[in-house]
Design a protein around this motif. Structure first.
Motif, short mmCIF file in Angstrom:
data_model
loop_
_atom_site.label_atom_id
_atom_site.label_comp_id
_atom_site.label_asym_id
_atom_site.label_seq_id
_atom_site.Cartn_x
_atom_site.Cartn_y
_atom_site.Cartn_z
N SER A 136 0.77 -0.81 0.20
CA SER A 136 0.05 0.10 0.18
C SER A 136 0.57 1.27 -0.24
CB SER A 136 -1.05 -0.13 1.20
OG SER A 136 -1.77 -1.26 1.62
N ILE A 137 1.97 1.40 0.40
CA ILE A 137 2.78 2.13 0.76
C ILE A 137 3.65 2.27 -0.10
CG2 ILE A 137 4.89 3.02 1.92
CD1 ILE A 137 4.35 1.93 4.36
N LEU A 138 3.92 1.32 -1.15
CA LEU A 138 5.56 1.79 -1.60
C LEU A 138 4.11 2.33 -3.69
CD1 LEU A 138 6.99 -1.46 -2.06
CD2 LEU A 138 7.76 1.31 -2.04
N THR A 139 2.64 2.06 -3.10
CA THR A 139 2.29 1.57 -4.30
C THR A 139 1.80 3.88 -4.62
OG1 THR A 139 -0.22 1.38 -3.47
CG2 THR A 139 1.01 0.03 -5.40
N LYS B 122 5.68 -2.53 -10.52
CA LYS B 122 7.01 -2.31 -9.87
C LYS B 122 6.64 -2.56 -8.21
CE LYS B 122 10.94 -1.08 -9.17
NZ LYS B 122 11.60 -2.37 -9.82
N ALA B 123 5.77 -2.03 -7.65
CA ALA B 123 5.38 -1.81 -5.79
C ALA B 123 5.44 -3.83 -5.91
CB ALA B 123 4.55 -1.23 -5.71
N LEU C 76 8.75 -5.33 -5.92
CA LEU C 76 9.61 -5.16 -4.74
C LEU C 76 8.94 -5.68 -3.26
CD1 LEU C 76 10.31 -1.60 -5.18
CD2 LEU C 76 11.99 -3.25 -5.86
N THR C 77 7.65 -5.91 -2.90
CA THR C 77 7.47 -6.43 -1.43
C THR C 77 7.11 -8.07 -1.90
OG1 THR C 77 5.81 -4.92 -1.68
CG2 THR C 77 5.50 -6.26 -0.06
N ALA C 78 7.48 -8.57 -2.76
CA ALA C 78 7.42 -10.09 -3.09
C ALA C 78 9.14 -10.37 -2.81
CB ALA C 78 7.55 -10.66 -5.11
N GLU C 79 9.36 -9.43 -3.14
CA GLU C 79 10.74 -9.71 -3.15
C GLU C 79 11.52 -9.42 -1.47
OE1 GLU C 79 16.23 -7.82 -4.43
OE2 GLU C 79 14.13 -7.21 -5.74
N LEU D 97 0.54 -10.25 -4.90
CA LEU D 97 0.39 -9.62 -4.25
C LEU D 97 -0.29 -8.22 -5.61
CD1 LEU D 97 3.47 -9.19 -3.28
CD2 LEU D 97 1.65 -8.55 -1.45
N TYR D 98 0.31 -8.51 -6.80
CA TYR D 98 0.07 -7.92 -7.82
C TYR D 98 -1.97 -8.05 -7.97
CZ TYR D 98 -0.99 -5.54 -12.52
OH TYR D 98 -1.16 -5.15 -12.96
N LYS D 99 -2.23 -9.00 -7.65
CA LYS D 99 -3.94 -8.97 -7.70
C LYS D 99 -4.44 -8.52 -6.37
CE LYS D 99 -7.23 -12.60 -7.47
NZ LYS D 99 -7.00 -14.48 -7.63
#
Length: 287
Positions: free
Chosen positions: A252-255, A262-263, A266-269, A278-280
């Motif tokens: 939520s923060i990264l988006t 892209k967010a 990064l979150t997945a990593e 996460l994208y879904k």
């Protein structure tokens, strides 16, 4: 039933009449009226249907129409209909044409302009689905599984990624082999429901992950007896409900500063998660 029934069948009409899949009390009043009033009953097995008709005190004549003679005999029945007779089509159990004979007859009737009137009633597919606990908003009936292992595995591979509930019929002598092939293709975690002997004394509806269902069946030979319906949960991507709260919060923060794709990457990593899940989740919950 007697001949003075209030229902009068229409001439030159083919009625599709479901019959009970086990419990004789499931015959509908309308089905009884039609079977009592038509000129002829086209039956998959006249001896089997004869027992049902005897139970109902119905004396209508029967005509054998089964898998081995339907293409040849369908035209005979169409001619009778065109002459003005009324005919009821029944299978041994459940709704005709659902993995039972009748397709060629109905197809020829419609081509000939004969009226076809379907009656609602018993159907093992719908009966099993309604009690399975699996998603019922989208489902497909896949009929009987192929008799050989390769054919079954090929079928499971075709359906491995579909998201709808898939429903099969299977016989007792092949059920364990079919489930073993399903395990090889779909994996031990796939949720499967086995519904057997529906509406009968020993009705059983058991749902477990496939890796647990097979040992459960192996515990008792009685569990693989009788008519069977297999229901398989559709394919699911990693559920968003399993995403850790911290990962959702980070996404939520990264988006706010990055595109969702892209967010999510990064979150997945950061959390060692799958970016698709996460994208879904982001598509469904974030603006």
């Amino acid at each position: 039933m007697t001949d003075n029934n209030s229902f009068n069948s229409s001439p030159a009409t083919l009625y599709i009449v479901p019959t009970p899949i086990g419990n004789l009390g499931d015959i509908t009043q309308r089905a009884i009226e039609v079977l009592s009033s038509v000129d002829l009953i086209a039956a998959e097995d006249t001896r089997h249907t004869g027992r049902l008709l005897s139970h109902l005190n119905i004396g209508t004549r029967t005509f054998a129409l089964h898998d081995h003679n339907e293409q040849q005999k369908a035209q005979v029945l169409v001619e009778k209909l065109l002459e003005g007779q009324s005919i009821a089509l029944v299978s041994d159990a459940g709704t005709p044409l659902i993995s039972d004979p009748g397709y060629h007859l109905v197809n020829q009737c419609r081509k000939a302009g004969v009226q076809v009137v379907p009656l609602p009633g018993a159907c093992a597919v719908i009966t099993a689905l309604s009690a399975s606990g699996l998603p019922s908003d989208r489902f497909s009936f896949e009929g009987f599984l192929p008799p050989k292992s390769k054919g079954r595995k090929d079928r499971f591979l075709e359906l491995a990624k579909v998201e709808r509930t898939c429903i099969f019929y299977e016989s007792p002598h092949r059920i364990m082999d079919s489930l073993a092939d399903m395990l090889d293709v779909l994996g031990a975690e796939r949720q499967v429901v086995l519904a057997r002997e529906l509406t009968k004394t020993f009705e059983t509806i058991q749902g477990l992950p496939l890796g647990e269902l097979i040992p459960w069946l192996e515990e008792d030979a009685n569990r693989i007896r009788g008519e069977m319906v297999i229901l398989v949960h559709g394919h699911r991507e990693d559920s968003s409900e399993e995403l850790p709260d911290e990962a959702r919060r980070t996404l939520s923060i990264l988006t706010k500063e990055l595109p969702l794709k892209k967010a999510a990457a990064l979150t997945a990593e950061i959390y060692n998660l799958k970016k698709n899940a996460l994208y879904k989740w982001g598509l469904e919950h974030l603006d």
